[in-house]
Design a protein around this motif. Structure first.
Motif, PDB file in Angstrom:
ATOM      1  N   ARG A   1      61.001  52.778  -7.795  1.00 55.03           N
ATOM      2  CA  ARG A   1      61.878  51.682  -8.208  1.00 55.03           C
ATOM      3  C   ARG A   1      63.324  52.174  -8.316  1.00 55.03           C
ATOM      4  O   ARG A   1      64.257  51.477  -7.906  1.00 55.03           O
ATOM      5  CB  ARG A   1      61.416  51.107  -9.546  1.00 55.03           C
ATOM      6  CG  ARG A   1      62.165  49.827  -9.943  1.00 55.03           C
ATOM      7  CD  ARG A   1      61.699  49.292 -11.282  1.00 55.03           C
ATOM      8  NE  ARG A   1      62.310  47.988 -11.552  1.00 55.03           N
ATOM      9  CZ  ARG A   1      61.724  46.817 -11.373  1.00 55.03           C
ATOM     10  NH1 ARG A   1      60.493  46.775 -10.889  1.00 55.03           N
ATOM     11  NH2 ARG A   1      62.351  45.690 -11.635  1.00 55.03           N
ATOM     12  N   VAL A   2      63.512  53.378  -8.864  1.00 61.28           N
ATOM     13  CA  VAL A   2      64.856  53.931  -8.969  1.00 61.28           C
ATOM     14  C   VAL A   2      65.449  54.150  -7.584  1.00 61.28           C
ATOM     15  O   VAL A   2      66.627  53.866  -7.335  1.00 61.28           O
ATOM     16  CB  VAL A   2      64.830  55.244  -9.772  1.00 61.28           C
ATOM     17  CG1 VAL A   2      66.179  55.939  -9.707  1.00 61.28           C
ATOM     18  CG2 VAL A   2      64.454  54.962 -11.225  1.00 61.28           C
ATOM     19  N   GLU A   3      64.646  54.659  -6.656  1.00 58.65           N
ATOM     20  CA  GLU A   3      65.121  54.864  -5.287  1.00 58.65           C
ATOM     21  C   GLU A   3      65.556  53.547  -4.652  1.00 58.65           C
ATOM     22  O   GLU A   3      66.587  53.477  -3.970  1.00 58.65           O
ATOM     23  CB  GLU A   3      64.009  55.524  -4.468  1.00 58.65           C
ATOM     24  CG  GLU A   3      64.413  55.861  -3.046  1.00 58.65           C
ATOM     25  CD  GLU A   3      63.298  56.547  -2.285  1.00 58.65           C
ATOM     26  OE1 GLU A   3      63.281  56.445  -1.049  1.00 58.65           O
ATOM     27  OE2 GLU A   3      62.439  57.182  -2.923  1.00 58.65           O
ATOM     28  N   GLN A   4      64.800  52.501  -4.896  1.00 60.73           N
ATOM     29  CA  GLN A   4      65.159  51.190  -4.352  1.00 60.73           C
ATOM     30  C   GLN A   4      66.438  50.648  -4.973  1.00 60.73           C
ATOM     31  O   GLN A   4      67.135  49.830  -4.382  1.00 60.73           O
ATOM     32  CB  GLN A   4      64.008  50.207  -4.586  1.00 60.73           C
ATOM     33  CG  GLN A   4      62.754  50.532  -3.777  1.00 60.73           C
ATOM     34  CD  GLN A   4      61.552  49.692  -4.184  1.00 60.73           C
ATOM     35  OE1 GLN A   4      61.522  49.117  -5.292  1.00 60.73           O
ATOM     36  NE2 GLN A   4      60.552  49.621  -3.319  1.00 60.73           N
ATOM     37  N   LEU A   5      66.763  51.122  -6.181  1.00 60.58           N
ATOM     38  CA  LEU A   5      67.965  50.694  -6.887  1.00 60.58           C
ATOM     39  C   LEU A   5      69.234  51.368  -6.373  1.00 60.58           C
ATOM     40  O   LEU A   5      70.341  50.890  -6.639  1.00 60.58           O
ATOM     41  CB  LEU A   5      67.843  51.036  -8.379  1.00 60.58           C
ATOM     42  CG  LEU A   5      67.362  49.973  -9.339  1.00 60.58           C
ATOM     43  CD1 LEU A   5      67.280  50.561 -10.743  1.00 60.58           C
ATOM     44  CD2 LEU A   5      68.311  48.793  -9.339  1.00 60.58           C
TER      45      LEU A   5
ATOM     46  N   MET B   1      73.264  50.521  -7.158  1.00 62.11           N
ATOM     47  CA  MET B   1      74.074  51.366  -8.019  1.00 62.11           C
ATOM     48  C   MET B   1      75.337  51.826  -7.296  1.00 62.11           C
ATOM     49  O   MET B   1      76.426  51.852  -7.877  1.00 62.11           O
ATOM     50  CB  MET B   1      73.254  52.559  -8.517  1.00 62.11           C
ATOM     51  CG  MET B   1      72.209  52.171  -9.571  1.00 62.11           C
ATOM     52  SD  MET B   1      71.462  53.602 -10.406  1.00 62.11           S
ATOM     53  CE  MET B   1      70.256  54.104  -9.199  1.00 62.11           C
ATOM     54  N   GLU B   2      75.218  52.185  -6.031  1.00 62.06           N
ATOM     55  CA  GLU B   2      76.388  52.577  -5.247  1.00 62.06           C
ATOM     56  C   GLU B   2      77.374  51.418  -5.135  1.00 62.06           C
ATOM     57  O   GLU B   2      78.597  51.594  -5.310  1.00 62.06           O
ATOM     58  CB  GLU B   2      75.946  53.030  -3.857  1.00 62.06           C
ATOM     59  CG  GLU B   2      75.173  54.334  -3.848  1.00 62.06           C
ATOM     60  CD  GLU B   2      74.661  54.689  -2.464  1.00 62.06           C
ATOM     61  OE1 GLU B   2      75.037  53.994  -1.491  1.00 62.06           O
ATOM     62  OE2 GLU B   2      73.875  55.653  -2.349  1.00 62.06           O
TER      63      GLU B   2
ATOM     64  N   ALA C   1      64.550  59.106 -17.591  1.00 65.71           N
ATOM     65  CA  ALA C   1      65.291  60.239 -17.030  1.00 65.71           C
ATOM     66  C   ALA C   1      65.588  60.052 -15.545  1.00 65.71           C
ATOM     67  O   ALA C   1      66.673  60.397 -15.060  1.00 65.71           O
ATOM     68  CB  ALA C   1      64.523  61.541 -17.263  1.00 65.71           C
ATOM     69  N   TRP C   2      64.625  59.517 -14.802  1.00 66.46           N
ATOM     70  CA  TRP C   2      64.844  59.268 -13.370  1.00 66.46           C
ATOM     71  C   TRP C   2      66.060  58.372 -13.174  1.00 66.46           C
ATOM     72  O   TRP C   2      66.931  58.651 -12.333  1.00 66.46           O
ATOM     73  CB  TRP C   2      63.612  58.582 -12.761  1.00 66.46           C
ATOM     74  CG  TRP C   2      62.486  59.472 -12.369  1.00 66.46           C
ATOM     75  CD1 TRP C   2      61.338  59.692 -13.078  1.00 66.46           C
ATOM     76  CD2 TRP C   2      62.371  60.265 -11.187  1.00 66.46           C
ATOM     77  NE1 TRP C   2      60.524  60.570 -12.407  1.00 66.46           N
ATOM     78  CE2 TRP C   2      61.133  60.934 -11.239  1.00 66.46           C
ATOM     79  CE3 TRP C   2      63.200  60.471 -10.089  1.00 66.46           C
ATOM     80  CZ2 TRP C   2      60.703  61.796 -10.234  1.00 66.46           C
ATOM     81  CZ3 TRP C   2      62.772  61.324  -9.078  1.00 66.46           C
ATOM     82  CH2 TRP C   2      61.534  61.983  -9.152  1.00 66.46           C
ATOM     83  N   LEU C   3      66.115  57.285 -13.926  1.00 61.43           N
ATOM     84  CA  LEU C   3      67.208  56.332 -13.779  1.00 61.43           C
ATOM     85  C   LEU C   3      68.532  56.956 -14.203  1.00 61.43           C
ATOM     86  O   LEU C   3      69.558  56.796 -13.519  1.00 61.43           O
ATOM     87  CB  LEU C   3      66.924  55.076 -14.598  1.00 61.43           C
ATOM     88  CG  LEU C   3      67.985  53.973 -14.563  1.00 61.43           C
ATOM     89  CD1 LEU C   3      68.227  53.494 -13.150  1.00 61.43           C
ATOM     90  CD2 LEU C   3      67.569  52.808 -15.464  1.00 61.43           C
TER      91      LEU C   3
END
Length: 419
Positions: A115-119, A123-124, A368-370
């Motif tokens: 999910r973080v990767e998809q975000l 974020m960029e 932590a990932w996020l």
């Protein structure tokens, strides 16, 4: 035998603002220091911190005894919330296995690396949108213009809340954490409870909407978390309204406060150490290590609490049962027995990643990932677009907001040249 030097009071704002000399005294002379003002036992050495965090049997995350006793202001706030809203319960943060394991398993279904990767693209995009707003001016107040809105908008969007209202949600987060930040009067505690009730009512309405009309957000995922993905086990009991409120309490406060502090502190460290900033500009492969070193050097969460379940001895200090213990991450991360020259900020430090800024053991930070992704993407965008960054004016003599637990900067005014 030399006498133990006097340890300065951690209720002194100047000590809280710059505690590192006090930490060094404690690590050398009294590594488990009992604060005379409130009886809290502060653990300051790295190995001891890891040992406490790895032993939920002796050091419980569930409040009891001294760790559960409320002040008059704490009782007033609790009673006001119980009377007018939903009583506080304990879920992820203030429980031990197997109860904690249950909540962590539910939350791990929605807080995933995938999910973080998809975000990342969002974020960029958001980083550049925020920079666009101030880049032509050649200056900004970094905390309010970037460090606060970036994680604030991200957590709002992920929860499914109106991101344009992130200042309101920040006000909620401040109220939820107020009693852990400073000593409150009864009147102040009730004022903060009123704000928390505002959050509770808003969130309860959101829970109701997601039960009938779920969308791709964390609130929907939590409301329906009792329904596992196909083939992943039996259905659980739905989370109660009290459980949902407590989990949202943790997601909102964690989403706003810690990453905001880490962003502000990270940039301030680079400005105070221009040689390290030059290294990072010259070699972007150091970015991840810079993030770990900034988290180690000045941890955004200074420490969190445990309660002893039995008499224990830590670093030669006897601690009775039912005693409140704070594992002081910020002190452990400057332990000279773990980190060479710990008071030197070095983005090439080989073991920077060994810090305990995210905690340790089964309560290692679920976000932590996020947080790492936000920091990595944010500093990439800032380094790409801003040059000659410097303080626009000197900071206050005490630049941090007073907090017993966190390290938020009051402000960080900067000026720069657009790349």
């Amino acid at each position: 035998m030399t006498d133990t030097p006097e340890i300065p009071s951690f209720l002194d704002p100047a000590v809280q603002d710059d505690p590192f000399d006090a930490y060094a005294l404690m690590r050398e002379h009294c590594p488990v220091h009992r604060l005379p003002e409130n009886g809290l036992h502060m653990v300051t050495r790295y190995d001891d911190a890891r040992a406490v965090l790895s032993d939920p049997v002796s050091f419980s995350n569930a409040p009891s005894g001294a760790g559960a006793r409320l002040s008059d202001s704490g009782k007033a706030a609790r009673d006001h919330i119980a009377e007018h809203g939903w009583d506080r319960t304990h879920t992820l943060q203030r429980t031990d296995p197997p109860v904690h394991t249950h909540y962590r398993r539910l939350l791990s279904r929605v807080f995933t690396s995938k999910r973080v990767e998809q975000l990342s693209p969002r974020m960029e995009q958001l980083c550049h949108q925020l920079i666009d707003k101030f880049i032509d001016a050649g200056e900004c107040e970094f905390v309010s213009d970037f460090a606060l809105p970036l994680p604030g908008i991200i957590i709002c969007e992920q929860l499914g809340l109106d991101a344009t209202q992130y200042p309101t949600f920040k006000r909620w987060a401040d109220a939820m954490l107020a009693s852990a930040q400073r000593v409150l009067t009864v009147e102040e505690a009730i004022e903060e409870a009123v704000v928390e009730l505002e959050a509770q009512r808003h969130l309860a309405a959101e829970f109701d909407r997601r039960r009938d009309d779920p969308i791709d957000d964390l609130i929907s995922a939590l409301v329906h978390a009792h329904q596992p993905p196909d083939g992943e086990g039996a259905e659980d009991e739905p989370l109660t309204i009290e459980e949902l409120q407590d989990l949202m309490h943790q997601l909102i406060t964690g989403g706003f406060e810690t990453t905001t502090a880490a962003l502000g502190t990270g940039l301030w460290l680079l400005l105070r150490h221009p040689d390290q900033l030059a290294k990072l500009r010259a070699d972007r492969t150091l970015l991840n290590n810079f993030i770990d070193e900034s988290l180690r050097f000045d941890s955004p969460v200074a420490g969190l609490w445990r309660t002893t379940t039995c008499p224990v001895t830590v670093a030669g200090t006897e601690i009775p049962a039912d005693a409140a213990v704070m594992v002081r991450y910020a002190a452990a991360n400057r332990d000279e027995k773990k980190f060479d020259n710990p008071d030197v900020f070095d983005i090439e430090r080989p073991n920077a990643k060994d810090h305990v800024a995210f905690g340790w053991g089964n309560h290692f930070c679920v976000g932590a990932w996020l947080a790492r992704a936000e920091l990595r993407i944010a500093f990439t965008a800032l380094l790409d677009r801003l040059e000659n960054i410097e303080l626009a004016r000197p900071l206050d003599d005490i630049p941090h907001e007073f907090s017993f637990m966190l390290r938020p900067l009051k402000e960080l005014p900067i000026r720069f040249r657009a790349s």
